[in-house]
Design a protein around this motif. Structure first.
Motif, PDB file in Angstrom:
ATOM      1  N   PRO A  31       0.828  -1.204   0.000  1.00 18.73           N
ATOM      2  CA  PRO A  31       0.000   0.000   0.000  1.00 18.73           C
ATOM      3  C   PRO A  31       0.864   1.257   0.000  1.00 18.73           C
ATOM      4  O   PRO A  31       1.928   1.291   0.619  1.00 18.73           O
ATOM      5  N   GLN A  32       0.360   2.260  -0.708  1.00 21.53           N
ATOM      6  CA  GLN A  32       1.084   3.518  -0.829  1.00 21.53           C
ATOM      7  C   GLN A  32       0.825   4.407   0.379  1.00 21.53           C
ATOM      8  O   GLN A  32      -0.169   4.243   1.083  1.00 21.53           O
ATOM      9  N   PRO A  33       1.729   5.347   0.616  1.00 24.50           N
ATOM     10  CA  PRO A  33       1.452   6.334   1.683  1.00 24.50           C
ATOM     11  C   PRO A  33       0.157   7.099   1.380  1.00 24.50           C
ATOM     12  O   PRO A  33       0.030   7.730   0.324  1.00 24.50           O
ATOM     13  N   THR A  49      -8.693  11.730  -0.987  1.00 21.84           N
ATOM     14  CA  THR A  49      -7.787  10.671  -0.551  1.00 21.84           C
ATOM     15  C   THR A  49      -6.586  10.699  -1.481  1.00 21.84           C
ATOM     16  O   THR A  49      -6.726  10.509  -2.698  1.00 21.84           O
ATOM     17  N   MET A  50      -5.398  10.943  -0.923  1.00 22.43           N
ATOM     18  CA  MET A  50      -4.203  11.137  -1.733  1.00 22.43           C
ATOM     19  C   MET A  50      -3.154  10.108  -1.347  1.00 22.43           C
ATOM     20  O   MET A  50      -3.029   9.728  -0.176  1.00 22.43           O
ATOM     21  N   GLN A  51      -2.413   9.637  -2.370  1.00 22.99           N
ATOM     22  CA  GLN A  51      -1.348   8.662  -2.189  1.00 22.99           C
ATOM     23  C   GLN A  51      -0.061   9.180  -2.807  1.00 22.99           C
ATOM     24  O   GLN A  51      -0.095   9.866  -3.832  1.00 22.99           O
ATOM     25  N   LEU A  52       1.034   8.817  -2.177  1.00 22.69           N
ATOM     26  CA  LEU A  52       2.349   9.166  -2.704  1.00 22.69           C
ATOM     27  C   LEU A  52       2.802   8.031  -3.620  1.00 22.69           C
ATOM     28  O   LEU A  52       3.121   6.935  -3.162  1.00 22.69           O
ATOM     29  N   THR A  89       2.125  11.088   6.651  1.00 23.24           N
ATOM     30  CA  THR A  89       1.563  11.563   5.382  1.00 23.24           C
ATOM     31  C   THR A  89       1.047  12.993   5.487  1.00 23.24           C
ATOM     32  O   THR A  89       1.034  13.711   4.477  1.00 23.24           O
ATOM     33  N   ALA A  90       0.606  13.399   6.663  1.00 26.09           N
ATOM     34  CA  ALA A  90       0.157  14.784   6.803  1.00 26.09           C
ATOM     35  C   ALA A  90       1.310  15.741   6.570  1.00 26.09           C
ATOM     36  O   ALA A  90       1.170  16.764   5.887  1.00 26.09           O
ATOM     37  N   ARG A  91       2.481  15.406   7.125  1.00 30.58           N
ATOM     38  CA  ARG A  91       3.649  16.246   6.903  1.00 30.58           C
ATOM     39  C   ARG A  91       4.053  16.249   5.434  1.00 30.58           C
ATOM     40  O   ARG A  91       4.407  17.294   4.876  1.00 30.58           O
TER      41      ARG A  91
END
Length: 1499
Positions: free
Chosen positions: A977-979, A995-998, A1114-1116
């Motif tokens: 799973p991605q960040p 919903t965002m992924q790195l 992930t917030a940072r």
């Protein structure tokens, strides 16, 4: 009336005791008689005490015989010429003093015989007085004035006796009345000449006659012969203007008394002067008043005879004058008859005033008749003064029926209206009905006195002298004023028709004939019969720029003709249309005297709006024109192009704001009606519907959704160019069509294009300075944007948006002195209109030029200037410009347009329907779908907020970041799973969930293998090269060879120090041992650690990849990638005291509650309209509310109309606005879902279970139908009975929200989301609206102010009622204030109870012909007349619901524009966020912020 009774009016030579006086004159010579009379009169007058000081002496006359000698002498003295004025004065003084014997306190100088028998001698004295009034022939003005003084003395004495004498006998009364009749005949019967005694005494002798006559009616009613004598006398005096004036005066006084006891004190009274109030004796009985009123009314005979100089001059006095004149002429040629047109007009004004009195027109008075050129329709008068509330009753509710008034005044009015009209039909036979004769006339009389042999004789008479030359000016046109007055009175009578009232067909026929003749009349020529065969547009038209008096009177007084259920009234359409073409399209209009051009054009506009729906409504109706018996019929549908051209031409030349707004409303109606009619016809042709009339009014309910179609198939039509002649002259050839489509000039597409051109050009050129007209034009453009027209041209829509942007720019660039609140209101409305166009036509933004134009004007609104004024200029960057918007309101409107472009254009309506703008997800819902959520604990809003990190960016956007992975397919199916971070973004324009992924690869490539297979251990390489062991040197070799100096030896070496001291030597050795031991220990530990943690140099261990990292901040990462974590973003700037990024403390008390308040602050405007149904005669609120319980008690089209307002929603399952805060923005469990009774009459939309709802990208509106048992009263405690409790709704809601720590229990709208495995389409009808108000604030923060205004309930102090009337007259008695408790929405401020409620009412009355009459009430504010509906307009059934909804929305929008405290929804949301920043902000510096950011969440 008295034709069978003989007249007591004896010849003049037989009146005045002629025998006794003649005997006296014959007995002695003239000189002797003169001396005797002079001496006698002087002696008697000297004892009266009038000429000498002191009291009067007692009379020495004690015998009747003495009086028998003296009284003939005094009577003879009264007949002396005016040169003997002293003798006349003494005789008058003596007789006047002697008449005091009839008073309670007679003078002492009265002889005793007169005191003993006052009535006998009073009759003799009254008879003798006659000689004083007899004209003496041509005299100078001074001499006539002396006679007038004596006559006034006599009249005052007689009037005083009539009023105060208790001793008058019946004979004396009759003698007094006969005396007054004779003196009036002597003075008034002869033709009027210059410097005539009759002309000077006319008003006085007539007033004494009528006032004394009224006294006699109360005390000693005159016998029929006297009444007959009065009638005959008055008919001989009709050439005197004073007679008609006194007749009107007495009629008004009597009518006032008559109406008072016939219709009660509540009926409007006639306004008369204080002197006229005392004319009617107080002791006159009701029956006597009625008798006297009717007799006085007919005392002058037929008033229409005043228009016939041959009839008026047919009297003995005129014949005598003609015989005695040096130039023998016809009696009808006397110069005094030139006053007949004015006299006739005065008589018609009086009758018209009586008609108004019976109709109950307020402020009817004789003074108004004398001041105005003619009477004006009450409905037109109400429009002329817009500062007054037009809700005032125009006609009395208890007024008599039209037939009753026509029975009374109809014969006169019809005959007067048809003066000089040739009623011979062409080419058929003449009408057999007598259109002008009275009911009492036995034989048919000619309509005009100017035709036939009499007129021929008059015309053929030789022109000799000045008299004949004067009479040549007496033409029929001179009587047009009186004729116009009669037509106006007839129009007001027929326009006063009540709902369901029947008018006799004979009256309708005569009325239509009179109107037809009046409308075709010209001021300069009389139309001939053969003109009736000409086309209608030529036959009824007059000279361009001219309007006849009769036509103007019909227009001004007949504005309601086509709004009533008058049978056959459509036959007048061709006649009326011809006159409208002479009034409306003319820029410089010549109107009759004392009639404002603006009022005439307003009346014409009203009539035009009443006629507009007829062609499409009666498409197949053939109209037979009045006066044409050729059998030709005219189809009403053929008049539609003419009506459309007339409407557009009128808009181009109209300068009055009110008239312009009315025309704009009519134009939008035309376009919408044509569009819907074409849609219905196309559906009918393709057999898509079996019933054409089924729910045709609901076709406009979804106009917002239906306006989004596939625009790739737009017609490739040529661009229409505006002709130089203007829009009104655009014919069918002005609109070129493509090779595949033929467009008519009155089609919906053609009207659409013409309307855009006309309105946009006028907005920029001449309307921009008037706020009301500008708003009306922008409302019309907004209505056009929502239309769904099959042949819409994208180029025309693009031009509309371009013109709107040019209008905004021109308004913003106006000089500073022109900037005002009204100007900024027009700019705000223009931004809103542009948003409507872009949402309805999203393909416009695909055009680069259109997009650039929109963004430029947005930049202008936000910053106050454009970056690139001209294309050749170099663009200025943002930081180079100074932020100076025109106003904060303008900036807010520009921001709203920008947000609409970015978020709504092309995406509205969403898959959830028009109800949804924002995301439905909140913290609780996201946590329930989170992978780590076990579901065991009780989740509340407070506890859910602890899982999120809250930040506010730019002091306006709140970020709620969740760092836990969601329980979705990514975690379940992918091994890597991605960040992931989940963000709830709350901004001024709504709430969205991301919903965002790195990812390092695109999503479509993520399915490939990310890592290769282990390649195995690599082979060793033996050729590793030569290893050189080199010892590093810290100093060069030559350093040893450098000789030392003394300075080098100044610091002793370590060895020398150790060797010199034994203690130092021991310590040095001990230290060396410790160092050696520590070095060995560290080397051993290092080797051990390397063996345990490293795979090397263990040759048995293979090389494997390190394990994947599952923990990310992930917030940072998100904040860092978006550039929020720079030092500049975390520091306060000069522009703002709040940094660009601020962290919020979600653990503080009240955070969850304020977060809910923010979510419930809507990002669209919300309005509510309450619908009522009023049966005929109902005024009680409970009765009105009970009508909608059953469908059997409402009109058949009422339910269809309701469905046209919006669509039905369940208040328990609808998350948007429902009309009340207790059910709005929330969803309850399925068990509470209710159903609607199929037989309800509207009560199903009362708000308990269902309401009618409508929304677009900018607004939402609820339509509530209150009912008694299941309405708002039963549903909402705050709306019970007392309106003073409405301010408590917000407080009660605050308590409900704050209870339980702000946690939700399942009733919030976010809980309406289905679980993870639920059907997605099951929630397609769920939206996330919020209310217009912020329901409350904490007690600790109620006084805190941020920005311009903190009141979230601003501009909610108005109500909108939609009232369906069965009887139109009930609009004047509708209990609007009593129904306020049933219309509480919960948005009212606490101080609203102390204010006067602003209630806007839209009354709807269904006509029997299938059309609907509209009445608007309450639009008395500065920004009045919200469209598109106009007060008095008639609309068709197919567009009723759409137009009513648009009008209700525009009423609310204008109210918000006018309010100083109103804030747009996005501004209120922004202020809520700023308020939360002030309350829950972390006070941290930069290091503390970074430390807080790197720490883990609290839970």
């Amino acid at each position: 009336m008295f034709s069978d009774w003989p007249s007591e009016l004896v010849p003049q030579q037989g009146w005045g005791d002629e025998a006794a006086i003649s005997a006296f004159k014959d007995a002695i010579p003239w000189t002797v008689g003169r001396d005797f009379v002079a001496g006698t009169a002087k002696h008697l007058a000297g004892s009266l005490g009038l000429t000498k000081p002191g009291p009067p002496t007692k009379s020495k006359i004690i015998h009747d015989k003495q009086l028998q000698v003296l009284m003939p002498a005094l009577g003879h003295g009264l007949s002396f010429p005016l040169s003997e004025i002293d003798i006349l004065r003494d005789c008058v003084n003596v007789y006047c003093e002697w008449l005091s014997a009839l008073l309670p306190n007679p003078k002492s100088s009265v002889p005793s015989p007169i005191l003993n028998d006052p009535n006998h001698y009073a009759r003799i004295i009254i008879n003798h007085f006659y000689y004083l009034f007899v004209p003496r022939g041509a005299q100078g003005p001074d001499v006539i004035n002396r006679q007038a003084v004596l006559c006034h003395r006599v009249l005052r004495t007689l009037q005083n006796i009539a009023q105060n004498s208790p001793y008058l006998s019946e004979d004396t009364w009759q003698t007094l009345l006969m005396f007054l009749l004779h003196i009036n005949s002597a003075l008034l019967s002869p033709p009027t000449v210059k410097e005539d005694a009759g002309e000077q005494l006319c008003e006085r002798v007539l007033s004494v006659l009528f006032e004394t006559w009224l006294l006699a009616c109360a005390r000693c009613f005159p016998p029929p012969p006297l009444w007959n004598a009065l009638r005959e006398s008055c008919q001989r005096w009709r050439h005197r203007a004073g007679l008609i004036e006194q007749w009107n005066r007495i009629n008004f006084a009597l009518t006032r008394k008559l109406i008072c006891f016939m219709y009660g004190s509540s009926f409007p009274e006639i306004s008369i002067s204080e002197d006229d109030l005392n004319i009617i004796p107080t002791n006159m009985s009701k029956d006597c008043i009625a008798q006297v009123w009717y007799r006085i009314l007919h005392i002058i005979g037929n008033p229409v005879d005043l228009s016939r100089h041959t009839v008026i001059s047919k009297t003995p006095a005129f014949l005598k004058y003609a015989i005695s004149s040096a130039l023998v002429i016809e009696p009808s040629q006397h110069p005094c008859l030139q006053m007949l047109p004015s006299i006739f007009l005065t008589a018609m004004k009086g009758i018209s005033g009586l008609v108004d009195a019976f109709l109950g027109v307020p402020n009817t008075s004789l003074d108004n008749l004398n001041q105005k050129g003619r009477q004006i329709s009450p409905s037109s008068v109400s429009l002329s003064s817009e500062s007054k509330d037009n809700a005032a009753r125009l006609l009395a509710n208890g007024r008599p029926k039209c037939n009753s008034i026509l029975h009374l005044f109809g014969p006169w009015l019809f005959e007067a209206a048809l003066i000089n009209c040739n009623l011979q039909a062409s080419p058929g036979s003449q009408h057999k009905s007598d259109a002008g004769g009275g009911a009492s006339s036995g034989a048919r009389r000619p309509v005009s006195g100017f035709g036939g042999e009499v007129a021929k004789k008059t015309t053929d008479a030789p022109a000799s002298g000045d008299h004949s030359e004067r009479l040549t000016n007496l033409m029929p046109q001179h009587f047009q004023g009186g004729r116009a007055e009669a037509l106006g009175a007839l129009c007001r009578i027929f326009c006063s028709k009540k709902t369901g009232e029947e008018i006799l067909p004979v009256y309708l026929a005569r009325f239509y004939i009179a109107l037809h003749q009046g409308l075709r009349e010209s001021d300069t020529a009389i139309l001939s019969p053969h003109e009736s065969s000409q086309p209608p547009t030529q036959r009824y038209s007059t000279k361009a720029g001219m309007c006849s008096e009769t036509a103007a009177s019909v227009l001004v007084n007949g504005v309601d003709l086509f709004r009533l259920d008058l049978q056959g009234v459509v036959s007048l359409v061709p006649s009326v249309l011809g006159v409208l073409e002479c009034v409306l399209p003319e820029g410089e209009l010549s109107t009759p005297l004392q009639l404002p051009v603006t009022l005439l054009r307003r009346a014409a506009t009203h009539i035009l709006l009443s006629i507009l729906p007829l062609p499409l409504h009666f498409q197949g109706l053939q109209v037979k024109e009045i006066g044409n018996n050729s059998g030709e019929r005219l189809a009403l549908s053929h008049l539609r192009p003419q009506l459309v051209n007339l409407l557009t031409n009128a808009l181009q030349v109209e300068t009055d704001p009110s008239n312009t707004q009315m025309l704009l409303g009519g134009l939008l109606f035309c376009v919408q009606d044509a569009a819907l009619c074409e849609v219905m016809d196309s559906i009918s042709q393709h057999n898509f519907s079996t019933d054409r009339d089924h729910n045709i009014m609901s076709s406009g309910a979804s106009d917002t959704v239906s306006s989004h179609g596939d625009y790739n198939s737009l017609l490739d039509e040529a661009c229409e160019v505006l002709p130089e002649g203007g829009l009104g002259q655009m014919s069918a050839t002005s609109f070129p069509s493509s090779s595949t489509t033929t467009t008519t000039h009155d089609s919906a597409h053609a009207l659409f294009v013409r309307s855009i051109y006309l309105v946009c050009h006028r907005l920029i050129s001449s309307w921009k300075s008037d706020v009301n007209v500008s708003l009306a034009g922008l409302e019309l453009l907004s209505g056009l944007a929502r239309l769904s027209i099959a042949e819409q041209d994208g180029l025309e829509c693009k031009r509309a948006v371009k013109w709107l942007c040019d209008y905004i720019a021109s308004q913003c660039y106006r000089p500073p002195r022109a900037h005002s609140k009204d100007l900024h209101s027009t700019i705000v409305a223009a931004f809103h209109c542009a948003s409507v166009w872009l949402v309805a036509h999203p393909y416009l933004l695909q055009d680069k030029e259109c997009l650039a134009t929109v963004l430029e004007v947005v930049e202008l609104g936000i910053s106050g200037s454009k970056s690139q004024v001209k294309s050749s200029d170099a663009p200025r960057l943002k930081h180079e410009k100074e932020l100076k918007p025109a106003s904060m309101r303008v900036r807010d409107a520009a921001e709203a347009l920008l947000s609409c472009v970015l978020s709504q254009v092309g995406t509205f309506p969403s898959v959830c329907g028009a109800e949804s703008l924002s995301s439905l997800l909140d913290e609780m819902t996201l946590l329930r779908h989170c992978n780590t959520w076990g579901g065991s604990d009780q989740l509340t809003r407070d506890s859910a907020a602890q899982h999120f990190r809250y930040f506010v960016a730019q002091n306006s956007i709140m970020l709620a970041l969740l760092e836990q992975p969601l329980g979705n397919h990514q975690v379940c199916t992918l091994p890597d799973p991605q960040p992931t971070v989940t963000a709830l973004i709350r901004g001024p324009f709504g709430r969205v969930a991301w919903t965002m992924q790195l990812r390092h690869l695109p999503r479509h490539k993520s399915s490939a293998k990310l890592y290769t297979v282990n390649p195995g251990r690599p082979l060793p390489m033996n050729d590793v090269g030569i290893k050189h062991n080199v010892k590093p040197k810290y100093f060069p070799d030559s350093v040893e060879r450098i000789p030392l100096c003394k300075a080098d030896k100044s610091v002793p070496s370590l060895e020398s120090v150790i060797m010199n001291e034994e203690k130092s030597t021991l310590e040095h050795e001990k230290l060396l041992q410790i160092l050696d031991h520590q070095i060995a220990f560290e080397e051993n530990v290092q080797r051990q650690v390397e063996r345990e943690t490293s795979e090397y140099p263990d040759v048995e261990t293979e090389c494997v990849a390190p394990s994947l990292c599952h923990e990310f901040q992930t917030a940072r990462l998100l904040l860092s990638h978006f550039g929020f974590l720079s030092l500049d973003a975390l520091q306060e700037s000069v522009e703002s005291a709040v940094p660009s990024l601020v962290a919020l403390d979600s653990s503080m008390a009240g955070f969850a509650r304020d977060l809910e308040i923010l979510d419930n602050t809507n990002n669209r405007t919300v309005d509510t309209a309450h619908v009522f149904y009023v049966q005929a005669g109902q005024t009680a609120p409970l009765d009105i509310l009970s009508n909608v319980v059953s469908c059997s008690s409402v009109h058949p089209h009422f339910m269809e109309f309701l469905n046209g307002l919006g669509w039905t929603v369940n208040v328990h399952q609808h998350p948007g606005w429902t009309g009340h805060v207790s059910t709005a923005f929330s969803v309850t469990p399925q068990s509470q879902e209710g159903t609607i009774d199929s037989n309800h009459g509207g009560s199903g939309f009362s708000g308990k279970t269902h309401v009618l709802y409508w929304s677009d990208a900018l607004s939402e509106m609820a339509f509530v139908v209150p009912a008694p048992s299941q309405g708002l009263t039963a549903c909402h405690p705050s709306s019970s009975g007392n309106i003073n409790t409405v301010g408590l709704v917000l407080d009660s809601y605050d308590k409900a929200v704050s209870g339980g720590g702000g946690g939700g229990s399942g009733s919030e709208r976010s809980d309406s989301l289905p679980p993870c495995d639920a059907d997605v389409e099951g929630s397609s009808s769920i939206s996330s609206h919020a209310s217009q108000t912020s329901y409350g604030q904490g007690s600790e923060n109620r006084s805190r102010k941020f920005g311009r205004q903190t009141s979230a309930v601003a501009c909610s102090d108005h109500k909108v009622y939609i009232v369906w009337l069965e009887s139109f007259d009930d609009c004047y008695t509708f209990p609007a204030l009593e129904l306020l408790p049933e219309t509480v929405t919960g948005l009212e401020s606490s101080s609203w109870k102390d204010k006067e409620a602003m209630v806007y009412i839209i009354f709807i009355h269904a006509l029997t012909n299938g059309l609907f009459r509209i009445r608007l009430q309450g639009q008395n504010a500065k920004l009045n007349m919200a469209g598109p509906l106009v007060d008095g307009q008639v609309v068709s059934r197919r567009v009723l619901g759409t137009l009513v909804r648009q009008t209700a929305l525009n009423m609310c929008r204008r109210r918000r524009l006018e309010s100083d405290s109103y804030q747009p929804p996005h501004v209120r949301r922004k202020l809520r966020i700023q308020e939360m920043v002030q309350k829950y902000r972390y006070e941290m510096n930069e290091p503390e912020f970074y430390t807080h950011l790197f720490t883990s969440p609290l839970c």
